[in-house]
Design a protein around this motif. Structure first.
Motif, PDB file in Angstrom:
ATOM      1  N   LEU A 288      89.374  31.270   6.112  1.00 59.76           N
ATOM      2  CA  LEU A 288      90.231  32.260   6.753  1.00 59.76           C
ATOM      3  C   LEU A 288      89.386  32.973   7.806  1.00 59.76           C
ATOM      4  N   HIS A 289      89.866  32.936   9.051  1.00 58.39           N
ATOM      5  CA  HIS A 289      89.075  33.486  10.152  1.00 58.39           C
ATOM      6  C   HIS A 289      89.749  34.683  10.798  1.00 58.39           C
ATOM      7  N   GLU A 290      88.920  35.526  11.394  1.00 61.77           N
ATOM      8  CA  GLU A 290      89.393  36.628  12.212  1.00 61.77           C
ATOM      9  C   GLU A 290      88.677  36.546  13.556  1.00 61.77           C
TER      10      GLU A 290
ATOM     11  N   VAL B 192      85.063  36.187  19.547  1.00 64.71           N
ATOM     12  CA  VAL B 192      84.621  35.013  18.799  1.00 64.71           C
ATOM     13  C   VAL B 192      85.252  35.060  17.416  1.00 64.71           C
ATOM     14  N   MET B 193      85.312  33.895  16.792  1.00 62.64           N
ATOM     15  CA  MET B 193      85.917  33.882  15.463  1.00 62.64           C
ATOM     16  C   MET B 193      84.843  33.841  14.393  1.00 62.64           C
ATOM     17  N   GLN B 194      85.168  34.427  13.273  1.00 64.21           N
ATOM     18  CA  GLN B 194      84.261  34.393  12.131  1.00 64.21           C
ATOM     19  C   GLN B 194      85.102  34.450  10.861  1.00 64.21           C
TER      20      GLN B 194
ATOM     21  N   TYR C 158      93.999  36.442  13.464  1.00 66.46           N
ATOM     22  CA  TYR C 158      93.736  35.765  12.194  1.00 66.46           C
ATOM     23  C   TYR C 158      94.262  34.333  12.242  1.00 66.46           C
ATOM     24  N   HIS C 159      93.532  33.431  11.607  1.00 66.15           N
ATOM     25  CA  HIS C 159      94.012  32.063  11.507  1.00 66.15           C
ATOM     26  C   HIS C 159      93.345  31.368  10.335  1.00 66.15           C
ATOM     27  N   VAL C 160      93.938  30.257   9.932  1.00 65.38           N
ATOM     28  CA  VAL C 160      93.300  29.390   8.951  1.00 65.38           C
ATOM     29  C   VAL C 160      92.505  28.359   9.733  1.00 65.38           C
ATOM     30  N   MET C 161      91.203  28.288   9.458  1.00 64.32           N
ATOM     31  CA  MET C 161      90.349  27.320  10.137  1.00 64.32           C
ATOM     32  C   MET C 161      90.262  26.068   9.288  1.00 64.32           C
ATOM     33  N   LEU C 162      90.753  24.984   9.839  1.00 67.96           N
ATOM     34  CA  LEU C 162      90.642  23.701   9.146  1.00 67.96           C
ATOM     35  C   LEU C 162      89.454  22.953   9.735  1.00 67.96           C
TER      36      LEU C 162
HETATM   37 CU    CU Z   1      88.384  29.888  13.342  1.00 73.72          CU
END
Ligand code: CU
Length: 186
Positions: free
Chosen positions: A97-99, A108-110, A131-135
């Protein structure tokens, strides 16, 4: 935030998934009634956490086809805050789970520390630029029109499984920082 599930072979998770599917079916989707904003109408509370409008960004033609983002809306129709704590998919060797955060003026995402909180009676958008789900460690290319199974795990113990269509998403340089261009069906 743990990723122990992601490190295990997917098959070891399957017995649990049967229950997950049953729970998700019982919870229902409310597709007909829900034409409102993610924040919802408290009077229509169904007492469930639901996931709507899921989609996954296609990897065909991208710089890095080993990873992509999954986006969706979480509606929390319960009286208590709930946290989206985990995600998994059969197409991904790993999911987080990224923000998005600003670092030296750049977004940047983390990994979102502690997951993603969805307030009681409210909703939370997972969208490009946020927010996103990082696959990650994708096992195959994802083309527009494909479908991807996603399982979302919440802090109240519920897990919701959804089928997300793969869609094209044209991005500018960098990862998912195009706020305002999110596709949101509500
Ligand atoms: Cu991400």
């Amino acid at each position: 935030m743990t990723n122990t599930a992601a490190r295990r072979p997917w098959r070891t998770l399957m017995p649990g998934l049967a229950l997950v599917v049953a729970l998700a079916t019982l919870a229902g989707c409310g597709d007909d009634a829900d034409a409102t904003s993610p924040s919802g109408d408290p009077s229509s509370a169904s007492g469930a956490v639901t996931v709507e409008d899921p989609w996954v960004r296609a990897t065909t033609g991208t710089d890095d086809p080993t990873m992509t983002g999954a986006f969706l809306v979480v509606d929390n129709n319960t009286d208590e805050d709930v946290t989206l704590e985990s995600a998994s998919s059969p197409v991904a060797g790993m999911a987080q789970l990224h923000e998005m955060v600003a670092v030296d003026g750049e977004m940047v995402m983390q990994e979102a520390p502690g997951g993603i909180v969805v307030r009681a009676g409210g909703g939370q958008l997972l969208q490009p630029g946020g927010y996103h789900v990082m696959l990650m460690k994708l096992k195959r290319e994802l083309a527009p029109g494909d479908e991807v199974e996603l399982t979302l795990g919440f802090s109240d113990g519920t897990a919701v499984e959804v089928t997300a269509p793969v869609k094209e998403f044209t991005e500018e340089a960098g990862h998912y920082h195009s706020p305002g261009t999110a596709e949101h069906g509500h």
